[in-house]
Scaffold this motif. Structure first.
Motif: not given
Length: 168
Positions: A36-37, A123-125, A131-134
């Motif tokens: 998770x981010x 995202x790969x930020x 995961x940014x959102x699930x």
């Protein structure tokens, strides 16, 4: 679209789903949380929507510990990925089907606990894909199946069984 997912990106995203499943199904908090981010949101039928690492971890710990008989012996299977890059490079929406199978340790049986669809944003930020959102859409009613065709099934009334003679 100015950019495309590479084959390596696609494999890394599939590995992200694998690490997530191994982490949540074996109660490995470090592995689960590494998917998770920091500002990730998690929207799930039974737990509702939570935001951030602290809330997600508390949510998972509740599942692992408060409902252990519900959780122990599970495997989350995600498949049939459709990966759609967003306009901004390094941002991607992923749709997939999921199945949850479980070994029920008290009865020594295996069963399907649930099925459904997911729409996630990865995202790969922050480095590797995370995961940014699930958004978990567990199918518990007919209207939750994202059917696109004309629905021709006719709902028939449910009839109660007639009482058996001699039984109350």
């Amino acid at each position: 679209m100015a950019w495309r997912l590479t084959a390596e990106d696609r494999l890394e995203i599939q590995e992200l789903y694998s690490r997530y499943a191994w982490g949540i199904d074996l109660a490995d908090a470090d592995m689960a949380m590494s998917t998770f981010t920091q500002d990730c949101s998690f929207d799930h039928l039974w737990q509702g929507k939570v935001q951030g690492h602290e809330a997600i971890l508390a949510n998972l710990q509740s599942l692992w510990n408060d409902r252990q008989h519900w959780w122990y012996g599970r495997q989350h299977l995600m498949n049939h990925f459709i990966m759609e890059p967003r306009e901004e490079e390094g941002e991607c929406d992923v749709r997939c089907f999921f199945q949850i199978i479980q070994f029920q340790t008290d009865y020594h049986t295996n069963f399907v606990f649930g099925i459904g669809t997911r729409i996630d944003h990865v995202t790969n930020k922050e480095g590797p894909w995370r995961f940014q959102s699930l958004h978990v859409n567990a199918w518990t009613a007919a209207d939750q199946v994202p059917w696109k065709g004309e629905l021709l099934m006719v709902k028939k009334p449910v009839h109660k069984a007639a009482p058996v003679a001699g039984k109350k």
